[in-house]
Motif scaffolding. Structure first.
Motif, PDB file in Angstrom:
ATOM      1  N   GLY A 108       0.816  -1.210   0.000  1.00  0.00           N
ATOM      2  CA  GLY A 108       0.000   0.000   0.000  1.00  0.00           C
ATOM      3  C   GLY A 108       0.848   1.257   0.000  1.00  0.00           C
ATOM      4  N   GLY A 109       2.033   1.175   0.605  1.00  0.00           N
ATOM      5  CA  GLY A 109       2.959   2.308   0.590  1.00  0.00           C
ATOM      6  C   GLY A 109       3.533   2.537  -0.796  1.00  0.00           C
ATOM      7  N   ALA A 110       3.852   1.434  -1.472  1.00  0.00           N
ATOM      8  CA  ALA A 110       4.349   1.538  -2.846  1.00  0.00           C
ATOM      9  C   ALA A 110       3.290   2.147  -3.760  1.00  0.00           C
ATOM     10  CB  ALA A 110       4.753   0.145  -3.352  1.00  0.00           C
ATOM     11  N   LEU A 111       2.033   1.731  -3.561  1.00  0.00           N
ATOM     12  CA  LEU A 111       0.937   2.278  -4.364  1.00  0.00           C
ATOM     13  C   LEU A 111       0.682   3.740  -4.018  1.00  0.00           C
ATOM     14  CD1 LEU A 111      -1.304   1.957  -6.416  1.00  0.00           C
ATOM     15  CD2 LEU A 111      -2.745   0.955  -4.617  1.00  0.00           C
ATOM     16  N   THR A 112       0.854   4.090  -2.755  1.00  0.00           N
ATOM     17  CA  THR A 112       0.728   5.488  -2.339  1.00  0.00           C
ATOM     18  C   THR A 112       1.707   6.363  -3.110  1.00  0.00           C
ATOM     19  OG1 THR A 112      -0.065   5.000  -0.096  1.00  0.00           O
ATOM     20  CG2 THR A 112       1.102   7.090  -0.409  1.00  0.00           C
ATOM     21  N   LEU A 113       2.958   5.934  -3.157  1.00  0.00           N
ATOM     22  CA  LEU A 113       3.995   6.713  -3.837  1.00  0.00           C
ATOM     23  C   LEU A 113       3.648   6.929  -5.310  1.00  0.00           C
ATOM     24  CD1 LEU A 113       6.882   7.951  -3.402  1.00  0.00           C
ATOM     25  CD2 LEU A 113       7.758   5.828  -4.388  1.00  0.00           C
ATOM     26  N   ALA A 114       3.283   5.852  -5.992  1.00  0.00           N
ATOM     27  CA  ALA A 114       2.967   5.961  -7.410  1.00  0.00           C
ATOM     28  C   ALA A 114       1.717   6.814  -7.646  1.00  0.00           C
ATOM     29  CB  ALA A 114       2.764   4.560  -8.001  1.00  0.00           C
ATOM     30  N   SER A 115       0.716   6.650  -6.796  1.00  0.00           N
ATOM     31  CA  SER A 115      -0.551   7.375  -6.978  1.00  0.00           C
ATOM     32  C   SER A 115      -0.374   8.872  -6.788  1.00  0.00           C
ATOM     33  CB  SER A 115      -1.600   6.850  -5.994  1.00  0.00           C
ATOM     34  OG  SER A 115      -1.872   5.482  -6.216  1.00  0.00           O
ATOM     35  N   VAL A 116       0.384   9.251  -5.788  1.00  0.00           N
ATOM     36  CA  VAL A 116       0.603  10.664  -5.488  1.00  0.00           C
ATOM     37  C   VAL A 116       1.421  11.343  -6.582  1.00  0.00           C
ATOM     38  CG1 VAL A 116       1.872  12.196  -3.942  1.00  0.00           C
ATOM     39  CG2 VAL A 116       0.323  10.494  -2.986  1.00  0.00           C
ATOM     40  N   LEU A 117       2.471  10.666  -7.027  1.00  0.00           N
ATOM     41  CA  LEU A 117       3.386  11.297  -7.987  1.00  0.00           C
ATOM     42  C   LEU A 117       2.868  11.280  -9.421  1.00  0.00           C
ATOM     43  CD1 LEU A 117       6.840  10.120  -6.621  1.00  0.00           C
ATOM     44  CD2 LEU A 117       5.659  12.293  -6.263  1.00  0.00           C
ATOM     45  N   LEU A 118       1.793  10.565  -9.666  1.00  0.00           N
ATOM     46  CA  LEU A 118       1.211  10.556 -11.005  1.00  0.00           C
ATOM     47  C   LEU A 118      -0.129  11.284 -11.053  1.00  0.00           C
ATOM     48  CD1 LEU A 118       2.103   6.902 -12.051  1.00  0.00           C
ATOM     49  CD2 LEU A 118       2.991   8.997 -13.094  1.00  0.00           C
ATOM     50  N   PRO A 144       3.481  14.729 -13.320  1.00  0.00           N
ATOM     51  CA  PRO A 144       3.027  16.096 -13.603  1.00  0.00           C
ATOM     52  C   PRO A 144       3.764  17.083 -12.694  1.00  0.00           C
ATOM     53  CG  PRO A 144       1.163  14.593 -13.316  1.00  0.00           C
ATOM     54  CD  PRO A 144       2.390  13.863 -12.860  1.00  0.00           C
ATOM     55  N   GLU A 145       3.963  18.287 -13.173  1.00  0.00           N
ATOM     56  CA  GLU A 145       4.685  19.290 -12.387  1.00  0.00           C
ATOM     57  C   GLU A 145       3.986  19.568 -11.058  1.00  0.00           C
ATOM     58  OE1 GLU A 145       7.692  20.662 -12.881  1.00  0.00           O
ATOM     59  OE2 GLU A 145       7.800  19.204 -14.521  1.00  0.00           O
ATOM     60  N   GLU A 146       2.660  19.574 -11.055  1.00  0.00           N
ATOM     61  CA  GLU A 146       1.922  19.816  -9.817  1.00  0.00           C
ATOM     62  C   GLU A 146       2.123  18.678  -8.826  1.00  0.00           C
ATOM     63  OE1 GLU A 146       0.257  22.638  -8.852  1.00  0.00           O
ATOM     64  OE2 GLU A 146       1.265  23.390 -10.638  1.00  0.00           O
ATOM     65  N   ALA A 147       2.243  17.457  -9.327  1.00  0.00           N
ATOM     66  CA  ALA A 147       2.437  16.298  -8.451  1.00  0.00           C
ATOM     67  C   ALA A 147       3.782  16.358  -7.726  1.00  0.00           C
ATOM     68  CB  ALA A 147       2.338  15.014  -9.262  1.00  0.00           C
ATOM     69  N   LYS A 148       4.779  16.925  -8.391  1.00  0.00           N
ATOM     70  CA  LYS A 148       6.112  17.013  -7.785  1.00  0.00           C
ATOM     71  C   LYS A 148       6.129  17.913  -6.547  1.00  0.00           C
ATOM     72  CE  LYS A 148       8.545  16.366 -12.200  1.00  0.00           C
ATOM     73  NZ  LYS A 148       9.504  16.986 -13.152  1.00  0.00           N
ATOM     74  N   LYS A 149       5.092  18.750  -6.407  1.00  0.00           N
ATOM     75  CA  LYS A 149       5.000  19.639  -5.245  1.00  0.00           C
ATOM     76  C   LYS A 149       4.389  18.941  -4.027  1.00  0.00           C
ATOM     77  CE  LYS A 149       4.235  23.583  -8.343  1.00  0.00           C
ATOM     78  NZ  LYS A 149       3.246  24.629  -8.752  1.00  0.00           N
ATOM     79  N   THR A 150       3.847  17.745  -4.219  1.00  0.00           N
ATOM     80  CA  THR A 150       3.254  17.002  -3.105  1.00  0.00           C
ATOM     81  C   THR A 150       4.363  16.395  -2.256  1.00  0.00           C
ATOM     82  OG1 THR A 150       1.300  16.438  -4.441  1.00  0.00           O
ATOM     83  CG2 THR A 150       1.704  15.121  -2.462  1.00  0.00           C
ATOM     84  N   PRO A 151       4.419  16.723  -0.970  1.00  0.00           N
ATOM     85  CA  PRO A 151       5.483  16.192  -0.111  1.00  0.00           C
ATOM     86  C   PRO A 151       5.281  14.715   0.211  1.00  0.00           C
ATOM     87  CG  PRO A 151       3.949  17.472   1.188  1.00  0.00           C
ATOM     88  CD  PRO A 151       3.522  17.636  -0.236  1.00  0.00           C
ATOM     89  N   ILE A 152       6.390  14.017   0.368  1.00  0.00           N
ATOM     90  CA  ILE A 152       6.369  12.599   0.727  1.00  0.00           C
ATOM     91  C   ILE A 152       7.005  12.425   2.107  1.00  0.00           C
ATOM     92  CG2 ILE A 152       7.170  10.282   0.112  1.00  0.00           C
ATOM     93  CD1 ILE A 152       5.184  11.427  -1.888  1.00  0.00           C
TER      94      ILE A 152
END
Length: 231
Positions: A108-118, A144-152
């Motif tokens: 679920g963590g791996a899916l979180t990372l992919a979902s947020v950054l895409l 997407p450029e906007e996705a890169k602004k989401t903190p992890i």
């Protein structure tokens, strides 16, 4: 108070309802208007478990997962579409995208990372617990450029024997290359599990990123005007 949405994605073979107790740790008043969602992964055959059918967001070729372990990128990207549909629905109901947080353990963590950054918008954040990078470096160009602004926020136990600590650490240079901000928290002695210390830190991390609703801001300004005119 603006509504917050927290989507929690469980690990391989687990279920959503089995994780609902997690929300009881989050007791801050700032999160009192939070909608939680604990979905369950669909049953799928899993390669690392000899093809047995179990709750799984996507196929996992190999466990324990190490830095450089093989991945099934196509099934990951399909799972991402399902997560995006959940996020889209929540935002359509009026939740500020920057008050949407995705959290997940292991698979679920791996899916979180992919979902947020895409995702095409900036979200409040993605919390990865004992996860891994489920895509190749070539996918970075699709962020997407906007996705890169989401903190992890990445949390990982140093004694994790299922998703090795090195697999978590391997995410840092890749995310840095993509221009993504990632805070990495190591938990000495912790295996492949969640501890209260992790959850409490996630709670404080989310609180720091909450966006106030326009109505609350207007109310605050109204109060200031009353104070000013009465003085």
């Amino acid at each position: 108070m603006a509504r917050t949405f927290i989507l929690w994605l469980h690990g391989l073979g687990d279920s959503g309802p089995a994780n609902e107790h997690i929300k009881m740790v989050f007791k801050s008043p700032e999160l009192s208007n939070t909608r939680w969602l604990f979905p369950s992964a669909p049953p799928n055959p899993v390669t690392c478990n000899n093809g047995w059918v179990m709750p799984s967001w996507f196929d996992v070729p190999e466990l324990p997962f190490r830095a450089g372990s093989p991945i099934d990128e196509s099934s990951v990207l399909q799972a991402v579409k399902n997560v995006h549909a959940i996020i889209d629905q929540e935002i359509s109901q009026g939740t500020n995208p920057e008050n949407v947080f995705i959290c997940g353990l292991s698979q679920g963590g791996a899916l979180t990372l992919a979902s947020v950054l895409l995702y095409p918008k900036t979200l409040g954040g993605g919390a990865v617990l004992s996860g891994w990078v489920p895509f190749s470096s070539s996918v970075i160009s699709q962020f997407p450029e906007e996705a890169k602004k989401t903190p992890i926020l990445w949390s990982h136990g140093t004694d994790d024997k299922l998703v090795l600590f090195e697999a978590g650490q391997a995410a840092l240079p890749l995310l840095q290359l993509a221009g993504v901000t990632c805070e990495f928290k190591a938990y000495p002695g912790l295996g492949h599990s969640i501890c209260n210390k992790e959850l409490l830190y996630i709670e404080s991390w989310i609180k720091r990123r909450l966006k106030k609703s326009p109505s609350s801001t207007c109310l605050h300004l109204s109060c200031l005007k009353k104070i000013f005119h009465s003085s």
